[in-house]
Write an enzyme that holds these catalytic residues in place. Structure first.
Site, PDB file in Angstrom:
ATOM      1  N   SER A 277       1.189   8.593   5.133  1.00  0.00           N
ATOM      2  CA  SER A 277       0.184   8.678   6.018  1.00  0.00           C
ATOM      3  C   SER A 277      -1.405   8.971   5.302  1.00  0.00           C
ATOM      4  CB  SER A 277       0.038   9.641   7.527  1.00  0.00           C
ATOM      5  OG  SER A 277       1.119   9.835   7.718  1.00  0.00           O
TER       6      SER A 277
ATOM      7  N   ALA B  21      -4.387  -5.615  11.643  1.00  0.00           N
ATOM      8  CA  ALA B  21      -3.610  -5.762  11.869  1.00  0.00           C
ATOM      9  C   ALA B  21      -3.151  -5.022  13.195  1.00  0.00           C
ATOM     10  CB  ALA B  21      -2.631  -5.181  10.673  1.00  0.00           C
TER      11      ALA B  21
ATOM     12  N   GLU C 241       1.528   1.341   9.963  1.00  0.00           N
ATOM     13  CA  GLU C 241       0.151   0.812  10.320  1.00  0.00           C
ATOM     14  C   GLU C 241      -0.048   1.947  11.168  1.00  0.00           C
ATOM     15  OE1 GLU C 241      -0.929  -2.279  10.204  1.00  0.00           O
ATOM     16  OE2 GLU C 241       0.260  -3.632   9.390  1.00  0.00           O
ATOM     17  N   GLY C 242       0.217   3.452  11.024  1.00  0.00           N
ATOM     18  CA  GLY C 242      -0.535   4.656  11.379  1.00  0.00           C
ATOM     19  C   GLY C 242       0.511   5.038  12.321  1.00  0.00           C
TER      20      GLY C 242
ATOM     21  N   LEU D 286       1.090  -1.129   0.046  1.00  0.00           N
ATOM     22  CA  LEU D 286      -0.217  -0.196  -0.326  1.00  0.00           C
ATOM     23  C   LEU D 286       1.168   1.401  -0.085  1.00  0.00           C
ATOM     24  CD1 LEU D 286      -3.110   1.758   0.392  1.00  0.00           C
ATOM     25  CD2 LEU D 286      -2.616   1.053   2.737  1.00  0.00           C
TER      26      LEU D 286
ATOM     27  N   TRP E 127       9.018   0.201   1.532  1.00  0.00           N
ATOM     28  CA  TRP E 127       8.837  -0.009   2.947  1.00  0.00           C
ATOM     29  C   TRP E 127       8.098  -1.916   3.244  1.00  0.00           C
ATOM     30  CZ3 TRP E 127      12.754   1.796   5.688  1.00  0.00           C
ATOM     31  CH2 TRP E 127      12.685   3.021   4.829  1.00  0.00           C
ATOM     32  N   ILE E 128       7.731  -2.609   2.525  1.00  0.00           N
ATOM     33  CA  ILE E 128       7.094  -3.694   2.195  1.00  0.00           C
ATOM     34  C   ILE E 128       7.169  -5.108   2.817  1.00  0.00           C
ATOM     35  CG2 ILE E 128       5.676  -4.468   0.389  1.00  0.00           C
ATOM     36  CD1 ILE E 128       4.390  -1.859   1.057  1.00  0.00           C
TER      37      ILE E 128
END
Lengths: 262, 410
Positions: free
Chosen positions: B142, B246, B368-369, B135, B166-167
């Site tokens: 963000s 997640a 993850e945020g 993603l 960043w996968i």
């Protein structure tokens, strides 16, 4: 093949033990319990034999309500069902009284083989399995590190002194007491844990086993704990500090000059 | 050092059921036996311990929440406790399992076709296939909605162009769940390793999550069959649904890292003798640090347990999850710092797990945020005003609806 596995729930080896108020046992409040390590090997051995021969594994324990967790774990790892002797009448039994209750379960179940650990991590008498075999009139092997079952008999490898092993052939049914080295216990899978919920745990009272309450538990015991205590700190104990080489030098020096044994 | 036996100041254990305790204790024993002995070496070498993947699969840790294909179908608390124990081992390990379960198996199971599910769920559950989730892009973290990766329909194929960064698991993966813009908005696609035009390479120089694989994915006129679209995806919200799963796990995972740091510091403080043979645990300032840690961990446990209850009732909302992820990862970050202080110089070497957790948690704080974006999610929930995009916040300020800046820092 129907395999019985006798297990015991004991204080976790990491638990910090304190004598209880009565001084006759340890304070069981707030300490974690686990399946006795030797019995973990017995469970694994039974499950792998059953996997190979298509048998049934029945795990049996004598112990209070909390011991159900030990049975659940055995079921999660792969045992098929469990027998829990949780009745108050069984409480406080010594090896003799416990073996008698287990023998009654063995007779009722008609096991072809009974597996258990060689000794318990708490009291460590190492006699329950032996007594059980003698009460059943079955052959028996202790300190077993290898087991092969075929055609009504079992080849057992026993650990002897000085790194030597002994290979025996014994007839079934038999009581085989295993110890570390026989296998590597598997972890329960999450599926196994979820399935364990639906497996049968039968609670049997002395009456169900056609035993008189006076034959089991504290009433049926020949041994009584008078007191338990923390061992006193040894006088004159010295703790050497430094790296291995330094400590070794100091130790040799002390053995020579203080203990005069070298 | 005593074996880890849990942090349970508030006596929460009896509120867990037998299965939940057994699941936690099983994963705990696995981490102690199989992960802790190798993890410092993995961290030093910057490698993911691929050899444990079959064992993770045997324990059914991949896709454990799915109640289909013979998978365990765990409820919220049990799944959370798994994440806690894995992250107590290492955030990189937990990341690998999180991505496989929540970001790959969950979307394929939820948004995939029957054919996609039949092909991938068993392979991913058994660990034969590893997956990743694409993603984030180099310029869009963000704000994933700004993504530049596109998917264009061309006959019986989709043609993908763009890059993802960043996968986690990228170069290990047999299949990537890739989000791309189409004429009809953002959709999810399955891109298999080896597809012409699809490249992946590891990102190097990381000081954090060193025991986890982090990759870049590239798509250059990458053609995939038309059936590789996840048919039930409708927009960015589907990707965010995956992240919600997640992040829920991370709310628990953060507690695991915090617990490991606390446990290490507590054991160390009881054994480390200074000033005339007294353990440093007898010092008031050291006790204050331990007290802060155990208090915040306990509060975090209550938060995580409430998220689990909401999840099991189907009432868990993204803004609930934001509070859990934000708070509990922050607690882990602060605990790592305090534990490092208690360990003194020993806190900076990998004889102890603290510095590794401290480094790892910097990633977890951001991925993850980010901590701050989750703060804005909570801010939007309580004020009704989205403040992600500064001009909107300014407009709202003009209407005298300014939010008090609330800092939960110590």
């Amino acid at each position: 093949m129907k395999i019985g596995v006798c297990i015991k729930q004991v204080p976790d080896t990491e638990a910090r033990l304190r004598p209880s108020a009565s001084g006759q046992w340890i304070d069981e409040e707030e300490i974690p319990f686990a399946i006795n390590e030797g019995d973990e090997y017995a469970i694994e051995e039974a499950i792998s034999i059953a996997e190979q021969t298509g048998g049934e594994v029945v795990v049996v324990t004598v112990g209070p309500e909390r011991a159900r967790e030990a049975l659940r774990k055995a079921l999660a790892v792969g045992a098929h069902r469990a027998v829990h002797l949780a009745d108050e009448a069984y409480a406080g039994g010594d090896c003799w009284a416990t073996a008698r209750a287990l023998a009654a379960v063995a007779n009722r179940e008609s096991f072809d083989l009974i597996l258990t650990g060689s000794q318990s991590a708490d009291v460590g008498f190492g006699t329950t399995g032996t007594l059980l075999a003698s009460m059943l009139g079955w052959p028996h092997a202790w300190l077993v590190v290898g087991l092969e079952v075929a055609d009504g008999s079992a080849k057992v490898t026993r650990e002897m002194e000085a790194g030597k092993n002994e290979l025996l052939q014994i007839g079934l049914p038999a009581v085989v007491e295993v110890q570390a080295g026989i296998n590597k216990p598997r972890y329960a899978s999450l599926k196994g844990i979820m399935q364990a919920k639906r497996k049968e745990v039968a609670e049997l009272s002395p009456a169900d086993l056609e035993l008189d309450p006076s034959q089991v538990g504290a009433a049926g015991s020949r041994l009584e704990f008078l007191s338990v205590s923390v061992p006193p700190k040894g006088e004159g104990a010295q703790i050497l500090e430094g790296d291995t080489a330094e400590v070794a030098t100091q130790l040799v020096d002390k053995l020579r000059t203080e203990a005069r044994v070298l | 050092m005593n074996r880890f036996s849990g942090v349970d100041y508030l006596d929460l254990d009896p509120f867990l059921d037998d299965e939940e305790r057994l699941i936690r204790d099983t994963v705990r024993a696995f981490v102690d036996d199989k992960i802790k002995p190798i993890i410092e070496e993995c961290h030093r070498e910057g490698t993911f311990p691929l050899q444990v993947v079959p064992e993770l699969a045997q324990l059914n840790l991949f896709g454990a929440s799915i109640d289909d294909y013979g998978l365990p179908g765990l409820k919220g608390t049990a799944y959370g406790l798994i994440m806690q124990e894995l992250e107590r081992g290492d955030s990189g390990l937990r990341s690998m399992v999180s991505v496989q379960s929540s970001l790959v198996m969950y979307p394929i199971y939820t948004f995939g076709s029957q054919e996609q599910k039949d092909r991938w769920i068993p392979a991913l559950a058994s660990g034969e296939a590893i997956g990743c989730f694409g993603l984030t892009e180099p310029d869009f973290g963000s704000n994933p909605g700004g993504m530049r990766t596109t998917a264009r329909r061309d006959g019986n194929e989709w043609v993908l162009n763009g890059a993802k960064q960043w996968i986690t698991n990228g170069t290990l993966s047999a299949v990537a769940v890739v989000w791309a813009k189409t004429e009809d908005g953002i959709r999810g696609f399955l891109v298999e390793n080896g597809t012409p035009g699809f490249t992946s390479s590891d990102q190097h120089g990381k000081f954090s999550l060193r025991a986890s694989v982090t990759s870049e994915l590239g798509f250059q006129d990458c053609r995939i069959p038309v059936n590789n679209i996840l048919p039930k995806t409708e927009g960015l919200k589907n990707a965010l649904m995956c992240l919600n799963q997640a992040r829920y796990g991370i709310a628990w995972g953060g507690l695991g890292a915090a617990m490991e740091c606390y446990h290490t510091a507590l054991e160390y403080a009881k054994e480390r003798l200074q000033f005339g043979g007294q353990p440093i645990a007898s010092h008031q300032l050291v006790q204050d640090k331990l007290v802060w840690m155990v208090t915040e961990i306990s509060k975090g446990q209550l938060l995580a347990l409430q998220l689990a209850r909401l999840k099991d009732e189907g009432r868990l909302r993204h803004f609930h999850v934001s509070m859990g992820k934000r708070n509990n990862v922050w607690v882990a970050r602060e605990c790592a710092k305090l534990a490092r202080e208690i360990l003194g110089a020993n806190g900076i070497v990998d004889d102890y797990p603290v510095i590794r957790h401290m480094l790892n948690i910097e990633s977890v704080y951001t991925y993850e945020g980010t901590h701050d974006i989750h703060g804005l999610v909570i801010g939007e929930r309580v004020t009704g005003i989205p403040a992600y995009n500064p001009p909107a916040a300014k407009a709202a300020a003009r209407q005298d609806a300014v939010v008090d800046p609330v800092s939960n820092r110590r």
